[in-house]
Design an enzyme around this catalytic site. Sequence first.
Site, short mmCIF file in Angstrom:
data_model
loop_
_atom_site.label_atom_id
_atom_site.label_comp_id
_atom_site.label_asym_id
_atom_site.label_seq_id
_atom_site.Cartn_x
_atom_site.Cartn_y
_atom_site.Cartn_z
N HIS A 175 -36.08 -21.08 6.04
CA HIS A 175 -37.05 -20.40 5.66
C HIS A 175 -37.42 -20.70 4.08
CE1 HIS A 175 -38.40 -17.85 8.68
NE2 HIS A 175 -37.27 -17.26 8.95
N GLN A 213 -39.65 -14.89 3.24
CA GLN A 213 -40.36 -13.89 4.27
C GLN A 213 -41.03 -12.81 3.60
OE1 GLN A 213 -36.59 -14.10 6.93
NE2 GLN A 213 -38.24 -13.95 8.33
N GLY A 226 -30.84 -11.25 9.61
CA GLY A 226 -31.16 -12.10 8.58
C GLY A 226 -32.49 -12.25 7.97
N HIS A 255 -30.98 -20.94 9.91
CA HIS A 255 -32.26 -20.70 9.96
C HIS A 255 -32.85 -19.89 8.70
CE1 HIS A 255 -35.22 -17.92 12.75
NE2 HIS A 255 -35.35 -17.26 11.55
N GLU A 256 -32.01 -19.18 7.99
CA GLU A 256 -32.61 -18.78 6.61
C GLU A 256 -32.73 -19.90 5.57
OE1 GLU A 256 -33.61 -15.78 7.38
OE2 GLU A 256 -32.50 -15.22 9.08
N CYS A 267 -37.12 -14.71 15.13
CA CYS A 267 -37.32 -14.61 13.74
C CYS A 267 -38.32 -13.27 13.44
CB CYS A 267 -38.21 -15.72 13.34
SG CYS A 267 -38.50 -15.85 11.48
N LEU A 268 -38.07 -12.50 12.24
CA LEU A 268 -38.89 -11.47 12.01
C LEU A 268 -40.35 -11.87 11.72
CD1 LEU A 268 -36.30 -9.22 9.95
CD2 LEU A 268 -37.13 -8.75 12.14
NI NI Z 1 -36.47 -15.97 10.66
#
Ligand code: NI
Length: 171
Positions: A137, A51, A46, A133-134, A91-92
């Site tokens: 963000h 991000q 995701g 989660h997204e 998480c990226l």
């Molecule tokens: Ni993330």
Amino acid sequence: MAILEILEFPDPRLRTKAKPIVEITPAIQALAADMLETMYAAPGVGLAATQVNVHKRLLVLDISDDKNQPMVFINPEITAIEGEQSYEEGCLSVPGFQESIKRLDRIRVNALNLEGTAFEIECDGLLSVCIQHEVDHLNGKLFVDYLSSLKRQLISKKLKKQQRTASAKIL
Ligand code: NI
């Protein structure tokens, strides 16, 4: 299409609250395509626009094993339905760290697709975790915010060190 740079914690830009998308322009469609390419290349399941330093309410994800079921959510709104679950999240934007986070289980999500059509889904498990989660963000929130401040500071310190080392190698 292009691979976009992913911001990393503790970059303050990750704390920006994203604004609703009022019109789905070709630029928004291109952004969604670039975000999917960036997510697959990372690889991750995701990615939120926040991000990649675009502060608009857009997120992409694909939780399929074969990575062939991309989903795009524009202006997503979550309604809790029931339950709680704990999931080991990464998480990226927080590379190398995974922690068990408690979240809602069954949720309802209302959003627009890339054609501007409203849709609603109900989900639980991994898909529910990913969407929560997204959407966090998009609100400037990261999974590390659910941890103790001590743990969050430790992760921040380690990542800052890694980022310094990484930029030193480029010189
Ligand atoms: Ni993330």
